[in-house]
Each structure stands twice: as structure tokens, then as C-alpha cells.
Motif scaffolding. Structure first.
Motif, PDB file in Angstrom:
ATOM      1  N   PRO A 359      20.795  16.203  87.774  1.00 24.36           N
ATOM      2  CA  PRO A 359      21.228  17.482  87.882  1.00 24.36           C
ATOM      3  C   PRO A 359      21.141  18.247  86.442  1.00 24.36           C
ATOM      4  O   PRO A 359      20.956  17.460  85.452  1.00 24.36           O
ATOM      5  CB  PRO A 359      22.779  17.594  88.037  1.00 24.36           C
ATOM      6  CG  PRO A 359      23.101  16.191  88.542  1.00 24.36           C
ATOM      7  CD  PRO A 359      22.040  15.308  88.135  1.00 24.36           C
ATOM      8  N   ARG A 360      21.064  19.550  86.611  1.00 21.24           N
ATOM      9  CA  ARG A 360      20.604  20.296  85.101  1.00 21.24           C
ATOM     10  C   ARG A 360      21.716  20.236  84.242  1.00 21.24           C
ATOM     11  O   ARG A 360      21.507  20.334  83.046  1.00 21.24           O
ATOM     12  CB  ARG A 360      20.551  22.001  85.775  1.00 21.24           C
ATOM     13  CG  ARG A 360      20.008  22.778  84.456  1.00 21.24           C
ATOM     14  CD  ARG A 360      19.972  24.146  84.920  1.00 21.24           C
ATOM     15  NE  ARG A 360      18.657  24.290  85.719  1.00 21.24           N
ATOM     16  CZ  ARG A 360      17.468  24.279  85.158  1.00 21.24           C
ATOM     17  NH1 ARG A 360      17.142  24.512  83.754  1.00 21.24           N
ATOM     18  NH2 ARG A 360      16.270  24.655  85.966  1.00 21.24           N
ATOM     19  N   TRP A 361      23.073  20.121  84.736  1.00 22.62           N
ATOM     20  CA  TRP A 361      24.259  20.022  83.736  1.00 22.62           C
ATOM     21  C   TRP A 361      24.082  18.783  83.028  1.00 22.62           C
ATOM     22  O   TRP A 361      24.242  18.609  81.897  1.00 22.62           O
ATOM     23  CB  TRP A 361      25.488  20.006  84.476  1.00 22.62           C
ATOM     24  CG  TRP A 361      25.696  18.887  85.326  1.00 22.62           C
ATOM     25  CD1 TRP A 361      25.466  18.811  86.686  1.00 22.62           C
ATOM     26  CD2 TRP A 361      26.366  17.710  85.192  1.00 22.62           C
ATOM     27  NE1 TRP A 361      25.806  17.584  87.224  1.00 22.62           N
ATOM     28  CE2 TRP A 361      26.406  16.815  86.227  1.00 22.62           C
ATOM     29  CE3 TRP A 361      26.584  17.083  83.836  1.00 22.62           C
ATOM     30  CZ2 TRP A 361      26.910  15.594  86.366  1.00 22.62           C
ATOM     31  CZ3 TRP A 361      27.167  15.741  83.640  1.00 22.62           C
ATOM     32  CH2 TRP A 361      27.157  14.742  84.939  1.00 22.62           C
ATOM     33  N   ARG A 362      23.502  17.768  83.495  1.00 23.42           N
ATOM     34  CA  ARG A 362      23.502  16.203  82.923  1.00 23.42           C
ATOM     35  C   ARG A 362      22.084  16.363  81.980  1.00 23.42           C
ATOM     36  O   ARG A 362      22.417  15.854  80.806  1.00 23.42           O
ATOM     37  CB  ARG A 362      22.875  15.465  84.103  1.00 23.42           C
ATOM     38  CG  ARG A 362      23.481  14.141  83.749  1.00 23.42           C
ATOM     39  CD  ARG A 362      23.244  13.197  84.966  1.00 23.42           C
ATOM     40  NE  ARG A 362      22.939  11.993  84.000  1.00 23.42           N
ATOM     41  CZ  ARG A 362      22.941  10.579  84.731  1.00 23.42           C
ATOM     42  NH1 ARG A 362      23.470  10.532  85.876  1.00 23.42           N
ATOM     43  NH2 ARG A 362      22.734   9.513  84.051  1.00 23.42           N
ATOM     44  N   ARG A 363      21.033  17.066  82.251  1.00 26.01           N
ATOM     45  CA  ARG A 363      20.024  17.256  81.277  1.00 26.01           C
ATOM     46  C   ARG A 363      20.594  17.967  80.137  1.00 26.01           C
ATOM     47  O   ARG A 363      20.328  17.561  79.024  1.00 26.01           O
ATOM     48  CB  ARG A 363      18.756  18.003  81.824  1.00 26.01           C
ATOM     49  CG  ARG A 363      17.996  17.055  82.952  1.00 26.01           C
ATOM     50  CD  ARG A 363      17.217  18.171  83.678  1.00 26.01           C
ATOM     51  NE  ARG A 363      16.522  17.617  84.795  1.00 26.01           N
ATOM     52  CZ  ARG A 363      15.241  17.236  84.617  1.00 26.01           C
ATOM     53  NH1 ARG A 363      14.566  17.718  83.785  1.00 26.01           N
ATOM     54  NH2 ARG A 363      14.710  16.532  85.765  1.00 26.01           N
ATOM     55  N   THR A 364      21.147  19.020  80.173  1.00 25.32           N
ATOM     56  CA  THR A 364      21.794  19.645  79.449  1.00 25.32           C
ATOM     57  C   THR A 364      22.545  18.965  78.230  1.00 25.32           C
ATOM     58  O   THR A 364      22.606  19.044  77.115  1.00 25.32           O
ATOM     59  CB  THR A 364      22.489  21.180  79.852  1.00 25.32           C
ATOM     60  OG1 THR A 364      21.716  21.682  80.780  1.00 25.32           O
ATOM     61  CG2 THR A 364      22.859  22.052  78.726  1.00 25.32           C
ATOM     62  N   LEU A 365      23.466  18.169  78.891  1.00 27.21           N
ATOM     63  CA  LEU A 365      24.489  17.391  78.351  1.00 27.21           C
ATOM     64  C   LEU A 365      23.580  16.356  77.299  1.00 27.21           C
ATOM     65  O   LEU A 365      23.853  16.045  76.239  1.00 27.21           O
ATOM     66  CB  LEU A 365      25.458  16.738  79.137  1.00 27.21           C
ATOM     67  CG  LEU A 365      26.651  15.945  78.473  1.00 27.21           C
ATOM     68  CD1 LEU A 365      27.402  16.928  77.410  1.00 27.21           C
ATOM     69  CD2 LEU A 365      27.880  15.347  79.266  1.00 27.21           C
ATOM     70  N   GLU A 366      22.705  15.807  77.965  1.00 26.13           N
ATOM     71  CA  GLU A 366      21.839  14.662  77.212  1.00 26.13           C
ATOM     72  C   GLU A 366      21.119  15.410  76.022  1.00 26.13           C
ATOM     73  O   GLU A 366      21.044  14.797  74.879  1.00 26.13           O
ATOM     74  CB  GLU A 366      20.737  14.155  78.276  1.00 26.13           C
ATOM     75  CG  GLU A 366      21.301  13.176  79.350  1.00 26.13           C
ATOM     76  CD  GLU A 366      20.003  13.145  80.364  1.00 26.13           C
ATOM     77  OE1 GLU A 366      18.907  13.512  80.041  1.00 26.13           O
ATOM     78  OE2 GLU A 366      20.445  12.542  81.333  1.00 26.13           O
ATOM     79  N   TRP A 367      20.645  16.709  76.302  1.00 26.51           N
ATOM     80  CA  TRP A 367      19.793  17.316  75.190  1.00 26.51           C
ATOM     81  C   TRP A 367      20.949  17.748  74.116  1.00 26.51           C
ATOM     82  O   TRP A 367      20.545  17.317  72.813  1.00 26.51           O
ATOM     83  CB  TRP A 367      19.220  18.733  75.689  1.00 26.51           C
ATOM     84  CG  TRP A 367      18.755  19.416  74.818  1.00 26.51           C
ATOM     85  CD1 TRP A 367      17.329  19.208  74.406  1.00 26.51           C
ATOM     86  CD2 TRP A 367      19.268  20.519  74.042  1.00 26.51           C
ATOM     87  NE1 TRP A 367      17.036  20.206  73.226  1.00 26.51           N
ATOM     88  CE2 TRP A 367      18.208  21.147  73.132  1.00 26.51           C
ATOM     89  CE3 TRP A 367      20.244  21.272  74.073  1.00 26.51           C
ATOM     90  CZ2 TRP A 367      18.416  22.075  72.218  1.00 26.51           C
ATOM     91  CZ3 TRP A 367      20.494  22.279  73.179  1.00 26.51           C
ATOM     92  CH2 TRP A 367      19.787  22.714  72.287  1.00 26.51           C
ATOM     93  N   LEU A 368      21.997  18.169  74.318  1.00 31.19           N
ATOM     94  CA  LEU A 368      22.816  18.402  73.381  1.00 31.19           C
ATOM     95  C   LEU A 368      23.366  17.169  72.339  1.00 31.19           C
ATOM     96  O   LEU A 368      23.452  17.150  71.324  1.00 31.19           O
ATOM     97  CB  LEU A 368      24.334  18.895  73.965  1.00 31.19           C
ATOM     98  CG  LEU A 368      24.301  20.460  74.165  1.00 31.19           C
ATOM     99  CD1 LEU A 368      25.471  20.591  74.949  1.00 31.19           C
ATOM    100  CD2 LEU A 368      24.153  21.299  72.935  1.00 31.19           C
TER     101      LEU A 368
END
Ligand SMILES: O=P(O)(O)OC[C@H](O)CO
Length: 386
Positions: A359-368
Motif C-alpha cells: 500500500p501507498r501509506w506503507r511506502r510513504t512511511l518507509e520513505w520517511l
């Protein structure tokens, strides 16, 4: 240079043991301590109050009382759970307890530089390294997680004397530790050529990073296979690039990492941002299931093996005092390959397709988290360059 990288000469290994179940490791260590006649050297990052550590303490105390020389070095941060009454008991029995890097000074470098080494030497004969620690959680006691998956490598032969010298460097007040024990390093009946040769590989901060240099040399020259097990995978960009380049030139690169069961879930989450470029280059990533994979070992091209305390992460490769054993040994290669095959069977290989669909939320958290990681690395490195 304040301190140096040390790689001791290659010496014959007379006999060796590889243990991976924590219960076996705990039993083996206690048996060795009970059988000690002259000297016990123990260094660890973590030694904390608990049932099993209490049993070990009782043995060390009894041995010290009976005249065995007992030296214990513990990291002041990692072993902050070591009861002060235990230190008093050991000292009253005649043992030496040394705290490594107490937090007396200010400064990030000093705080980051821990002794992460696991060293056991008994009577100058048996020497053991690995990632094990003296804590009940390693044995799965009292918590929902099962015992950690570890790797203790013990060997007999002249390398035990090299390990005594490495231990003595954190015990500057005891020059006697630097002298060979009578009978140490003798050749035993077992082993012979099958165990081949070994040497110590130490990471000694702050300036020279032998562990990292050696790892990069292996990554850059491997031709067929490069299998690495580590609970904490967070190397700097140069090491990550070397892994990708190895996979691109056709080397079978596999990473065996901790899965959902880990003591640092946030760290695992953060480093997952690095998975995709690695997988795109052809690196195969396995996450261990069912237990916390805490062993640190690697195998390259069927001739090189290393085991010890070093994680494939920024702290181990840049800051901590680490100690691994390198082996050129047909038997060690055989044992490590079987261990990897067994552990791969308990791990889940990440598939590129499924991974890209997270999911996108997961990618965003990983990125952060990855941004935070890069900031922390840059801050810790200061003016030093990768
Ligand atoms: O740093 P390690 O590899 O000894 O692991 C330490 C424990 O997991 C504590 O978080």
C-alpha cells in the motif's frame, strides 16, 4: 591513527563447533565455564538480570572463588540491566569486572562506540564468538517470542590465544592476560585439515573500519554466491551499491533478514525502503519466520565464511567494536551452507510483484523513515565520507 584494524594471521583450527539453538548455546557455555581450570574470559554487549544469566553468574562466582581467573567486560549501555549487586558478588569472589565506555563524556561518537563483541575464552583453549547475549529473552523465556535463532562458533587452537589478546585490549590494567597460558594453543586430536584455517577480523573504531573494508572486498570480488544473514540490515549506500553490483554481474546474492519477529520493528520498516532497488538488481531477500533471526554470518563462493558479532548495519560497520572469525575451511563452508538452506526453508522470500503492490501509506512511511535514517547517518559521520 588512534586505533587500528587488526587482522591476525591465519592459523590452523584444531576443532570447531557451530551451534544455532539458544538452548544448546546456553548449555554449552555453562558446561565450558563449569569445566574451566585456570581462566574464564567473557565479554558481551548484553548481560542483564534474569534466570539464565543468574545461573551463569553463580558459576562464574564459584569458579572465581575456587581460584580460576575470571575476567568480565560488559558494555556500559548494552548491559545497563546488569544488577550492581552482581558486580559486587563477582568482585567479592575475586573476579574482575570491567565496564566498557561508561557515559562519562559528552559526544555522539563516544556514545555510539560500544563494545558489541561477544568473546568467550576458557583456559586459553576454547574460544567462542557469535551474536548471543546473557539475557532470558534470548531463550524465549517470559515473552511471547520463541528463542532467538543464533550462531555461536567455537573453536580450539592457536586462535584462542589471539582472542585472549583481543580481549586484553579492553582490559589494559591486566598485562598478564596478554601472556600465553601454559598449554594454550595446543593441537587437539580432532579436526585436522577439514577445519582449515581461521583468523580474527576486528572492527576497531574510530578511523579504520576493517570489517567494512573486508566486507566490501568480498562483495566486489565474489563470483558465484554471496549469502549473508543479519538481524539488522542497514548498511551505508556504498555497501548497498556493492550488493547490487554483485547481483548484476550474476552472483547469487541472498540476504537472510529478520521478519516480523524482531525487537526493532520500526528499524525493519525503515530499511524496507531499500529492498526494491536491491531486488531490481537481482538480490534475493528472505525474511525469517517463526522466531527472531539474530545470527550474523556470511558465506561467499564456497571458500569464505565469517561469523561473529557484526551486523550488516551502519553501527557495526562504522562505530562499534566488533569481532568476527573468518574461516577458510571446507567443513565450515559445508556447515554454513546447510545452515543457510535450513534457515531459508523457514523464511519467506519476497517476490518483486507482491512487493511492488504494497500500500501507498506503507511506502510513504518507509520513505520517511529512510530520510530519517540518512539524516542520522550523516550526523553520526560528521565530516567523514563513505
Ligand atoms: O545489537 P545486537 O545484534 O547485539 O542485538 C541487540 C539486541 O537485539 C537489543 O536490541
Amino acid at each position: 591513527m588512534l586505533q587500528q584494524t587488526r587482522r591476525t594471521p591465519w592459523v590452523a583450527i584444531d576443532a570447531g563447533i557451530l551451534l544455532t539453538d539458544m538452548a544448546d548455546i546456553a548449555r554449552w557455555l555453562m558446561d565450558q565455564f563449569r569445566g574451566a581450570e585456570t581462566e574464564i574470559l567473557l565479554e558481551n554487549y548484553i548481560f542483564e538480570g534474569g534466570v539464565w544469566p543468574g545461573q551463569v553468574l553463580g558459576i562464574l562466582e564459584a569458579k572465581a572463588r575456587s581460584g580460576v581467573r575470571v575476567h568480565v567486560t560488559l558494555d556500559a549501555i548494552g548491559s545497563r540491566g546488569f544488577p550492581s549487586a552482581w558486580a559486587s558478588r563477582l568482585r567479592a569472589a575475586g573476579a574482575y569486572v570491567h565496564w566498557y565506555h561508561r557515559l562519562r563524556f559528552i559526544g555522539m561518537e563516544h556514545r555510539l562506540r560500544r563494545t558489541h563483541r561477544r568473546i568467550i575464552v576458557v583456559d586459553g583453549q576454547w574460544a567462542a564468538v557469535g551474536g548471543f547475549a546473557f539475557a532470558d529473552v534470548w531463550l524465549g523465556a517470559g515473552v511471547s517470542s520463541p528463542p532467538y535463532r543464533e550462531a555461536l562458533f567455537a573453536c580450539r587452537g592457536p586462535i584462542a590465544q589471539h582472542l585472549r589478546l583481543a580481549f586484553a585490549r579492553h582490559h589494559p590494567g591486566f598485562p598478564a592476560l596478554a601472556l600465553p597460558l601454559p598449554g594454550s594453543g595446543t593441537m587437539g586430536p580432532e579436526g585436522g585439515a577439514a577445519w582449515g584455517k581461521g583468523r580474527l577480523l576486528e572492527g576497531l573504531p574510530p578511523r579504520r573500519r576493517g570489517m567494512r573494508r573486508r566486507l566490501l572486498a568480498v562483495l566486489r570480488t565474489a563470483r558465484r554466491e554471496l549469502w549473508i544473514a543479519t538481524p539488522y540490515f542497514n548498511p551505508d549506500p556504498v555497501v548497498r551499491r556493492a550488493l547490487q553490483q554483485a547481483a548484476r554481474r550474476g552472483v547469487d546474492v541472498r540476504l537472510l533478514l529478520a521478519g516480523r519477529i524482531t525487537d526493532h520493528p520500526l528499524l525493519r520498516f525503515g530499511i524496507q525502503a531499500y529492498y526494491q532497488p536491491l531486488m531490481q538488481a537481482g538480490v534475493r531477500i528472505y525474511e525469517y519466520q517463526g522466531a527472531f533471526l539474530h545470527g550474523k554470518y556470511a558465506l561467499a563462493d564456497g571458500y569464505w565464511v565469517t561469523l561473529g558479532s557484526a551486523n550488516l548495519d551502519f553501527l557495526s560497520l562504522w562505530f562499534n567494536h566488533e569481532l568476527n572469525i573468518e574461516l577458510r575451511s571446507p567443513l565450515a563452508v559445508l556447515l554454513l551452507r546447510s545452515l543457510f538452506v535450513r534457515e531459508f526453508a523457514h523464511a519467506q522470500e519476497l517476490a518483486m510483484g507482491g512487493w511492488q503492490r504494497r500500500p501507498r501509506w506503507r511506502r510513504t512511511l518507509e520513505w520517511l523513515l529512510a530520510v530519517l535514517d540518512r539524516w542520522a547517518q550523516a550526523r553520526a559521520l560528521g565530516r567523514r565520507k563513505y
